[in-house]
Each structure stands twice: as structure tokens, then as C-alpha cells.
Design an enzyme around this catalytic site. Structure first.
Site: not given
Length: 268
Positions: A81, A126, A212-215
Site C-alpha cells: 500500500h 501487503d 502513521q509513517g511506519d507502513s
């Protein structure tokens, strides 16, 4: 898809397309609110601690806002993603070799091609690979070939938001999260894809998680020989570090043969 208001991919919108970035969760690893931008990381880290230079040399920060790991010295493993399909792409810059993203010693290399997991549609699968224009001279992170390491305590690390809705971080931070079994995780997330997704986090207290920002960043642990092995890829969750809401990670061992075959296709 799980990328809804409730089940958020752990992404940061850094362009017209909402893409994911890897970093530590609010409590997992964040500088305290009174740490001024540009200052050295302080001692007040919620749920985590600053990583030492060279501690996790395989960590990569991607310019679209994601994290990743060096699968080979010229291929980054990240989340599906985080990218927009497969094909030639020279727009992504990988930064590696430092814990401080503003360190002049940082190594920066552009992408040449992307391979997104075949059949990815927003649920499960993913993972993605990013081919780099040249090798990065840093140690790589092996991936788990079976599920024998899919338990115990895991390490997470990254540069992402320091809390839900928080700012991305300049310094690499790290934390530990415990395994959560599928049955327990499915009670929190009925749409969990068992066999493709792995859960971890402090269910009772919350406070440590990816965000958020770790994906796209790795979740890893030591094997019986003391070597670090990647078992997960930061994917999604309800908010960040909430009690009863663990983080959800791509189960790397399920896709190990596909990932290796894709890397061979990219010439890694």
C-alpha cells in the site's frame, strides 16, 4: 479494503496519493513534545528509545513517506500500500545508513522499478519490492522462511509519527511489542486475514505500537543463533497504541517464496 476511517493503513499522505511511511508509533518510539525540531533526541521517549547509529543498518526511509528494509543491497522490502502498482519508477529516493535523517553521511539512492505483490487489492498480500539504481553498502535483513519465529517479542523501529496524528520524526526510534495470537486479534479485527497477517502489541495497556509513517517498515526478532530476522511488515490498525487494538503486520513467512522469486525477477 481496510484503508478506511476506522482501519487505517499506517500511512502518511506526503503527495496527492496517500502513501505509507514507516516510523514508530505514538508511544512506540517518539520524541517528547518538548523536544524542539532539529534538537538531539531527548530522554523522554514514550514507550521506546532512540536507536544507536549502526544498530539497525538495514533500515530504510523512503521519500514518499514509507519505511522499508534492505532485502538485498539494491532491493527494499516495503508494503504494497506504499506504492502504486508495478513498473519502472525513478521517483522514489531511499535514505539509509543513518539514524538521523539530516546526517550528511546519509546514503541516498533513487528507485528504478517497483514490484507490488501480485493480486494485491488492499486486503492481505501487503508487500512490495523497490529496485534501487545502485547497491547500498549496508547489511541486509533476512526474511523468515517459516512461521517458527512468529511468536514472542518483536522489535519495531522507524521515523514516523510520535502519536496519532503526530509529526514524523528525524531520529530513528525503537520499541518492543509482544505477539498477539490470531484468535485474540480477530476479536479486535474480524476482517483479519489469518495466515497472511500477524498481530503484535500490548493489549491491556496499549502505549506501544506502530503508527502513521511506519507502513512498510520491518518487524523483526532474533533467531536461535542470535541473528535478526524479519517476520512482519507494518500494515494497518485502529488508531495507534490503543488498548485492545494491536498493530497488524504482513506475515512475511507466508510470502517468503514469492518475495524471493520477485527479487530474482528484479535482478537482486
Amino acid at each position: 479494503m481496510k484503508n478506511t476511517v476506522k482501519h487505517l493503513k499506517r500511512a502518511t499522505a506526503l503527495s496527492a496519493v496517500a502513501l505509507a511511511a514507516f516510523s514508530l508509533s505514538p508511544s512506540a518510539a517518539s520524541a517528547a513534545p518538548d523536544d524542539k525540531p532539529g534538537a538531539a533526541p531527548g530522554s523522554k521517549v514514550v514507550g521506546g528509545t532512540p536507536a544507536e547509529q549502526g544498530e539497525f543498518p538495514f533500515m530504510v526511509r523512503l521519500s514518499m513517506g514509507c519505511g522499508g528494509s534492505l532485502l538485498t543491497q539494491d532491493i527494499v522490502l516495503t508494503a504494497a500500500h506504499c506504492v502504486d502498482g508495478s513498473g519502472k519508477d525513478t521517483s522514489i529516493t531511499a535514505t539509509a545508513g543513518v539514524v538521523d535523517l539530516e546526517d550528511p553521511a546519509a546514503v541516498k539512492v533513487n528507485s528504478t522499478e517497483i514490484l507490488q505483490a501480485p493480486g494485491y487489492n488492499g486486503t492481505g498480500k501487503d508487500w512490495a519490492l523497490i529496485k534501487l539504481a545502485k547497491p547500498i553498502d549496508q547489511p541486509t535483513l533476512p526474511i523468515a522462511g517459516d512461521d517458527s519465529l512468529n511468536s514472542g517479542d518483536f522489535t519495531i523501529a522507524g521515523w514516523g509519527a510520535d502519536k496519532e496524528g503526530g509529526d514524523q520524526q528525524r531520529y530513528l526510534l525503537k520499541a518492543q511489542v509482544p505477539f498477539v495470537d490470531d484468535a485474540t486479534c480477530k476479536s479486535a479485527y474480524p476482517d483479519l486475514v489469518e495466515g497472511e497477517e500477524l498481530c503484535a502489541g500490548k493489549l491491556d495497556t496499549g502505549g506501544v505500537d506502530t503508527c502513521q509513517g511506519d507502513s512498510g517498515g520491518p518487524m523483526f526478532r532474533k533467531d536461535d543463533s542470535g541473528n535478526l530476522v524479519q517476520v512482519g511488515i507494518v500494515s494497518w490498525g485502529d488508531g495507534c497504541a490503543r488498548p485492545g487494538k494491536p498493530g497488524v503486520y504482513t506475515e512475511v513467512s507466508t510470502f517468503a517464496s514469492d518475495i524471493k522469486a520477485a527479487a530474482d525477477k528484479l535482478g537482486g
